[in-house]
Write a protein that holds these residues in place. Structure first.
Motif, PDB file in Angstrom:
ATOM      1  N   THR A   1      -1.245  -0.020   9.674  1.00  5.98           N
ATOM      2  CA  THR A   1      -1.963   0.629  10.766  1.00  5.98           C
ATOM      3  C   THR A   1      -1.223   0.427  12.079  1.00  5.98           C
ATOM      4  O   THR A   1      -1.048   1.359  12.872  1.00  5.98           O
ATOM      5  N   TYR A   2      -0.793  -0.796  12.337  1.00  6.11           N
ATOM      6  CA  TYR A   2      -0.036  -1.142  13.542  1.00  6.11           C
ATOM      7  C   TYR A   2       1.256  -0.326  13.620  1.00  6.11           C
ATOM      8  O   TYR A   2       1.558   0.289  14.648  1.00  6.11           O
ATOM      9  N   VAL A   3       1.987  -0.258  12.535  1.00  2.00           N
ATOM     10  CA  VAL A   3       3.260   0.468  12.513  1.00  2.00           C
ATOM     11  C   VAL A   3       3.031   1.960  12.731  1.00  2.00           C
ATOM     12  O   VAL A   3       3.765   2.604  13.495  1.00  2.00           O
ATOM     13  N   ARG A   4       2.025   2.514  12.103  1.00  4.67           N
ATOM     14  CA  ARG A   4       1.725   3.941  12.307  1.00  4.67           C
ATOM     15  C   ARG A   4       1.394   4.228  13.773  1.00  4.67           C
ATOM     16  O   ARG A   4       1.773   5.254  14.314  1.00  4.67           O
ATOM     17  N   LYS A   5       0.677   3.308  14.423  1.00  3.43           N
ATOM     18  CA  LYS A   5       0.350   3.498  15.837  1.00  3.43           C
ATOM     19  C   LYS A   5       1.612   3.461  16.689  1.00  3.43           C
ATOM     20  O   LYS A   5       1.768   4.270  17.612  1.00  3.43           O
TER      21      LYS A   5
ATOM     22  N   TYR B   1       0.850  -1.192   0.000  1.00  3.68           N
ATOM     23  CA  TYR B   1       0.000   0.000   0.000  1.00  3.68           C
ATOM     24  C   TYR B   1       0.890   1.247   0.000  1.00  3.68           C
ATOM     25  O   TYR B   1       2.089   1.157   0.160  1.00  3.68           O
ATOM     26  N   GLY B   2       0.302   2.409  -0.111  1.00  2.87           N
ATOM     27  CA  GLY B   2       1.042   3.664  -0.014  1.00  2.87           C
ATOM     28  C   GLY B   2       1.278   4.028   1.434  1.00  2.87           C
ATOM     29  O   GLY B   2       0.522   4.805   2.014  1.00  2.87           O
ATOM     30  N   PHE B   3       2.292   3.461   2.054  1.00  2.08           N
ATOM     31  CA  PHE B   3       2.512   3.603   3.491  1.00  2.08           C
ATOM     32  C   PHE B   3       2.745   5.041   3.933  1.00  2.08           C
ATOM     33  O   PHE B   3       2.207   5.490   4.938  1.00  2.08           O
ATOM     34  N   ALA B   4       3.549   5.802   3.209  1.00  2.00           N
ATOM     35  CA  ALA B   4       3.925   7.148   3.645  1.00  2.00           C
ATOM     36  C   ALA B   4       2.884   8.200   3.317  1.00  2.00           C
ATOM     37  O   ALA B   4       2.900   9.284   3.889  1.00  2.00           O
ATOM     38  N   ARG B   5       1.998   7.891   2.415  1.00  4.94           N
ATOM     39  CA  ARG B   5       0.998   8.888   2.009  1.00  4.94           C
ATOM     40  C   ARG B   5      -0.137   8.932   3.019  1.00  4.94           C
ATOM     41  O   ARG B   5      -0.814   7.926   3.250  1.00  4.94           O
ATOM     42  N   PRO B   6      -0.354  10.098   3.627  1.00  3.27           N
ATOM     43  CA  PRO B   6      -1.463  10.217   4.588  1.00  3.27           C
ATOM     44  C   PRO B   6      -2.810  10.035   3.882  1.00  3.27           C
ATOM     45  O   PRO B   6      -2.943  10.257   2.688  1.00  3.27           O
ATOM     46  N   ASN B   7      -3.789   9.622   4.646  1.00  2.33           N
ATOM     47  CA  ASN B   7      -5.171   9.500   4.166  1.00  2.33           C
ATOM     48  C   ASN B   7      -5.325   8.516   3.009  1.00  2.33           C
ATOM     49  O   ASN B   7      -6.107   8.743   2.090  1.00  2.33           O
TER      50      ASN B   7
END
Length: 145
Positions: free
Chosen positions: A27-31, A13-19
């Motif tokens: 999701t886990y990594v962002r948290k 997925y586009g990990f660094a792109r917000p929204n």
């Protein structure tokens, strides 16, 4: 504490792109990033899909794969250890999202890890069975965020 969180292996997925729509691992990594930065750690995120560096908070910096810091107190490798070469740190942590992460051609990197973040005790059991160089003592059950 300076933490580098290398998420270069998250390419689905586009990990660094917000929204953007992301998966469970993202999701886990962002948290984890948000929690570490919120506790005062200097978090440097290396993302596969970011071209230019940017600061996203008081303690949160995002970098692309071609221009990022390589020295920290702790380096956290997400998914596998594919991009671990070149980093310098006192501690290396693996955040796998499966039971068979790449930990070197001969599996020897498992012995060098300080810790491995696991979702559950079942994750620990399956991971250490499939990757014997990772000891159960190094595994920390974090839950799913």
């Amino acid at each position: 504490m300076k933490v580098i969180l290398d998420a270069q292996s998250l390419t689905l997925y586009g990990f660094a792109r917000p929204n953007t729509t992301i998966g469970g691992t993202e999701t886990y990594v962002r948290k984890v990033i948000t929690e570490l930065a919120g506790r005062g750690h200097q978090v440097h995120v290396v993302a596969p899909d970011l071209e230019f560096d940017e600061q996203r908070g008081d303690n949160e910096w995002w970098w692309g794969p071609d221009n990022h810091p390589t020295k920290a107190d702790i380096v956290v490798m997400v998914h596998n250890l594919q991009h671990v070469v070149g980093y310098r740190a006192d501690h290396f942590v693996l955040m796998p999202n499966g039971i068979d992460p790449w930990i070197g051609d001969d599996g020897s990197w498992g012995e060098r890890l300080s810790a491995v973040a696991c979702f559950s005790q079942s994750h620990v059991d399956l991971l250490t069975k499939d990757r014997p160089s990772i000891s159960a003592e190094k595994c920390v059950v974090t839950g799913l965020g």
